[in-house]
Design an enzyme around this catalytic site. Structure first.
Site, mmCIF file in Angstrom:
data_model
loop_
_atom_site.group_PDB
_atom_site.id
_atom_site.type_symbol
_atom_site.label_atom_id
_atom_site.label_comp_id
_atom_site.label_asym_id
_atom_site.label_seq_id
_atom_site.Cartn_x
_atom_site.Cartn_y
_atom_site.Cartn_z
ATOM 1 N N GLY A 180 51.372 10.646 79.228
ATOM 2 C CA GLY A 180 50.956 10.620 77.836
ATOM 3 C C GLY A 180 49.852 11.643 77.644
ATOM 4 O O GLY A 180 49.601 12.489 78.503
ATOM 5 N N HIS A 443 48.091 37.013 56.659
ATOM 6 C CA HIS A 443 48.517 37.829 57.794
ATOM 7 C C HIS A 443 47.329 38.658 58.291
ATOM 8 O O HIS A 443 46.591 39.209 57.483
ATOM 9 C CB HIS A 443 49.656 38.765 57.373
ATOM 10 C CG HIS A 443 50.059 39.725 58.452
ATOM 11 N ND1 HIS A 443 50.863 39.342 59.502
ATOM 12 C CD2 HIS A 443 49.770 41.047 58.644
ATOM 13 C CE1 HIS A 443 51.063 40.393 60.291
ATOM 14 N NE2 HIS A 443 50.399 41.435 59.788
#
Length: 464
Positions: A180, A443
């Site tokens: 986990g 961007h």
């Protein structure tokens, strides 16, 4: 006998948030905590592990200095300084919560609380025992590591994550039981610091709750790093030795493998702290070691509530905090309170590579013959990832074919845990694939892979 409108038992991310919100709503509020404000998350879980993992990240970066034109010699590492940094961070945040309690006029009571009847608490402290009454009692007692039958966790050869957080030194070899979030993070941390790590998982894939494609990617990444990964394998027995531990592992073929390691970390899940707090006398319903609650965090006893880890999975700090707010607002009669949609709870694992997800896996989404659209974008096609030298990973999105509903999002790679909330907002606002495609992503950013994945789901990818 002192009376409060609300008493909260446990000062973790569920308990202290519940106390603050109750006080903000004008309710006379007290918080009972037996040890440290902030609970396991702040003191022994989420926060200190991230401090350690930052150290592992530095070690990883030092290993590729040449890529960016740097060189360094005689680099020294002091484990005790890194551990002390993690403890200092936790202490600072715990002190901060104490400040918040004072700021919001929450009475903090030091001690161990037990239910003494409906609307009654008895608190045992170093000064003695005291009785209190409250119209509403919220249990936020958290959880602790689950032990394995026949395995003696001694803090020496056999660790829980408490011990793994404060090692006296680095072991040469470490066996991690369970994959986990806890197991993955510590396997990644110790491997980055040069420890020979073996990771054992009983199920057929690492990170069993994650999408199979994500699990397969992390498995390949770990193996490439030199971590020995063994799935469909269980710890059959363990014998402590003067040098460490001799472990017998039973694999999927029914074969026994003997492994000798310095340390064993048991990370086989957690169990709720429900013992000795008076649940039995009041007939409070429990299941599988957790308190049973409804969608408003109410138990079967009027005026008694449970939030966070003690009320069952997913055992996540942000889930506990959200439950705290909705529980308090509901009992206070605030209008417009919404229940918690568990499909909208993000899950994050902070190893290398990071994993972040929410909603349905691809297999879950396709169950019942539902038609879906699946989109992917590899980080290798992202300009920012290339510039940073962090191209390991991908983004995967799953949409309902007919309605365009975002059913699930799965991300693996550098800093994806900082990006998953974008998909969470989209789900909360019921954004469709068409709407997400119209979004303008800055961007260059790593988040452009999220956009490209959505575009790919609709057959309109531009950069891959």
């Amino acid at each position: 006998m002192t009376h409060y409108d609300v008493m909260v038992v446990g000062g973790g991310p569920g308990g202290y948030v519940a106390a603050i919100r109750a006080a903000q709503l004008g309710l006379k509020t007290a918080l009972v905590e037996k040890q440290h404000l902030g609970g396991i998350c702040l003191n022994w879980g989420c926060i200190p592990t991230k401090a350690l993992l930052k150290g592992a990240d530095v070690a990883h970066t030092l290993g590729k200095l040449d890529q960016f034109g740097f060189s360094a010699e005689n680099i020294q590492f002091d484990l005790h300084k890194l551990v002390q940094h993690s403890r200092d961070v936790s202490a600072r945040l715990s002190d901060g919560i104490g400040y918040l309690m004072k700021k919001n006029d929450v009475h903090v009571i030091d001690g161990f609380a037990r239910l003494a009847g409906k609307g009654k608490l008895n608190v045992e402290s170093e000064q003695g025992g005291y009785d209190y009454q409250a119209d509403h009692i919220i249990l936020a007692t958290g959880a602790r590591p689950r032990t394995l039958p026949g395995i003696d966790v001694d803090g020496e050869q056999v660790w829980t994550y408490f011990d793994a957080l404060v090692p006296e030194g680095l072991p040469k070899s470490l066996l991690v039981i369970g994959s986990g979030a806890i197991g993955i993070e510590f396997a990644s941390f110790y491997n980055d610091l040069g420890v020979d790590v073996t990771l054992v998982e009983l199920m057929d894939q690492l990170m069993p709750v994650e999408d199979a494609e994500v699990s397969a990617f992390v498995t390949r990444s770990f193996k490439q790093r030199g971590i020995s990964v063994k799935t469909k394998t269980r710890l059959e027995s363990l014998e402590k030795t003067t040098a460490g531990a001799q472990c017998r592992l039973l694999n999927k073929q029914g074969e026994i493998e003997t492994l000798e390691v310095d340390k064993v970390l048991v990370s086989a899940g957690i169990q709720g702290n429900i013992e000795n707090i008076g649940l039995e006398a009041l007939g409070v319903e429990t299941e599988n070691g957790f308190i049973t609650v409804d969608e408003w965090c109410r138990t079967n006893v009027v005026g008694l509530y449970a939030i966070g880890d003690v009320s069952g999975p997913p055992c996540l700090a942000h889930k506990a905090s959200r439950e705290a707010v909705l529980c308090v607002e509901k009992l206070a009669g605030v209008n417009g309170v919404q229940t918690l949609d568990r499909n909208h709870i993000p899950a994050c694992t902070y190893g290398r590579p990071q994993v972040a997800s929410m909603g349905l896996t691809e297999a879950q989404a396709k169950s019942g013959n539902r038609a879906v659209r699946v989109g992917r974008c590899d980080l290798q096609s992202n300009g920012k990832a290339l510039a940073m030298g962090e191209t390991e990973g991908f983004v995967k999105t799953i949409f309902d074919h007919d309605t365009g509903e975002l059913l699930g999002a799965h991300m693996v790679g550098y800093q994806v845990t900082e990006q998953i909330q974008g998909f969470g907002i989209a789900q909360a606002l019921e954004g469709t694939e068409e709407q997400l495609m119209q979004m303008v992503f800055a961007h260059p950013t790593l988040s452009e892979t999220m956009h490209e994945s959505v575009m790919d789901a609709c057959g309109r990818a531009l950069h891959q």
